[in-house]
Design a protein around this motif. Structure first.
Motif, mmCIF file in Angstrom:
data_model
loop_
_atom_site.group_PDB
_atom_site.id
_atom_site.type_symbol
_atom_site.label_atom_id
_atom_site.label_comp_id
_atom_site.label_asym_id
_atom_site.label_seq_id
_atom_site.Cartn_x
_atom_site.Cartn_y
_atom_site.Cartn_z
ATOM 1 N N THR A 79 -44.090 2.158 -39.060
ATOM 2 C CA THR A 79 -44.009 2.564 -37.664
ATOM 3 C C THR A 79 -45.373 3.027 -37.194
ATOM 4 O OG1 THR A 79 -41.742 3.295 -38.005
ATOM 5 C CG2 THR A 79 -42.841 4.100 -36.030
ATOM 6 N N VAL B 115 -37.365 5.536 -27.112
ATOM 7 C CA VAL B 115 -38.049 6.790 -26.790
ATOM 8 C C VAL B 115 -38.884 6.564 -25.537
ATOM 9 C CG1 VAL B 115 -39.870 8.369 -27.553
ATOM 10 C CG2 VAL B 115 -38.079 7.671 -29.136
ATOM 11 N N TRP C 4 -36.447 5.789 -33.420
ATOM 12 C CA TRP C 4 -37.356 5.741 -32.273
ATOM 13 C C TRP C 4 -36.817 4.883 -31.142
ATOM 14 C CZ3 TRP C 4 -41.271 8.939 -31.839
ATOM 15 C CH2 TRP C 4 -41.860 9.462 -32.987
ATOM 16 N N VAL D 256 -43.950 3.000 -29.382
ATOM 17 C CA VAL D 256 -43.610 3.043 -30.797
ATOM 18 C C VAL D 256 -43.274 1.627 -31.246
ATOM 19 C CG1 VAL D 256 -42.076 4.003 -32.545
ATOM 20 C CG2 VAL D 256 -42.702 5.381 -30.561
ATOM 21 N N ILE E 117 -47.197 4.877 -33.806
ATOM 22 C CA ILE E 117 -47.041 5.570 -32.529
ATOM 23 C C ILE E 117 -48.421 5.545 -31.877
ATOM 24 C CG2 ILE E 117 -46.314 7.678 -31.349
ATOM 25 C CD1 ILE E 117 -45.212 7.900 -34.647
ATOM 26 N N LEU F 103 -42.711 12.884 -38.873
ATOM 27 C CA LEU F 103 -42.114 11.856 -38.026
ATOM 28 C C LEU F 103 -41.552 10.695 -38.839
ATOM 29 C CD1 LEU F 103 -44.967 11.847 -35.364
ATOM 30 C CD2 LEU F 103 -42.773 13.044 -35.234
#
Length: 160
Positions: free
Chosen positions: A110, A90, A87, A95, A112, A82
């Motif tokens: 990042t 999304v 992002w 995120v 998630i 990923l």
């Protein structure tokens, strides 16, 4: 989209990635719900607005893919790559991406939330693995380590 059609697109995308002709995967606005994309190499693919609900993306390479407005509700992203994904907007995942001025140009961290996955550069893993990586990679640079930890704290606050 039927799995057979998807398999042809993935095969052509693989050829494109290897410089052997083929064609870059452009599967935006496509219903890929419940699709089998396990271990698929989707590096750089356009999946914007794709319906990926309940898709099997385990082990898929999604690095540099465009997932803008993609619906990932219920998708299995275990062990998927990923890193460096777009992002933006999304659907179904929280995120949080923060740009950070480090030794690399345009670096970001990042997080998630629903997957409890952190990415930065070529790193992907849990928060503890990220902290270990920071300690090992920047053991001689306290200023840079502190910068990473400030960003991590900020992201965790935003995720609450």
């Amino acid at each position: 989209m039927k799995q057979k059609e998807l398999d042809i697109i993935l095969e052509n995308h693989g050829k494109w990635l290897r410089g052997k002709g083929g064609k870059k995967a452009d599967i935006n606005n496509v219903d890929l719900g419940n699709a089998n994309l396990r271990r698929a190499d989707l590096k750089g693919a356009d999946l914007s607005n794709a319906d990926l609900r309940c898709a099997d993306l385990r082990g898929a390479n999604l690095s540099y893919a465009n997932l803008s407005y993609a619906d990932l509700n219920g998708a299995n992203l275990s062990y998927a790559n990923l890193n460096w994904i777009n992002w933006r907007d999304v659907v179904s995942l929280t995120v949080i991406a923060v740009q950070i001025n480090t030794t690399r140009k345009n670096n970001q961290i990042t997080y998630i939330k629903e997957l409890e996955i952190w990415t930065t550069g070529c790193f992907q893993g849990t928060l503890e693995e990220l902290k270990t990586s920071i300690e090992n990679t920047h053991k001689d640079n306290e200023k840079l380590k502190a910068k990473y930890y400030r960003v991590i704290d900020f992201i965790l606050q935003e995720a609450e």
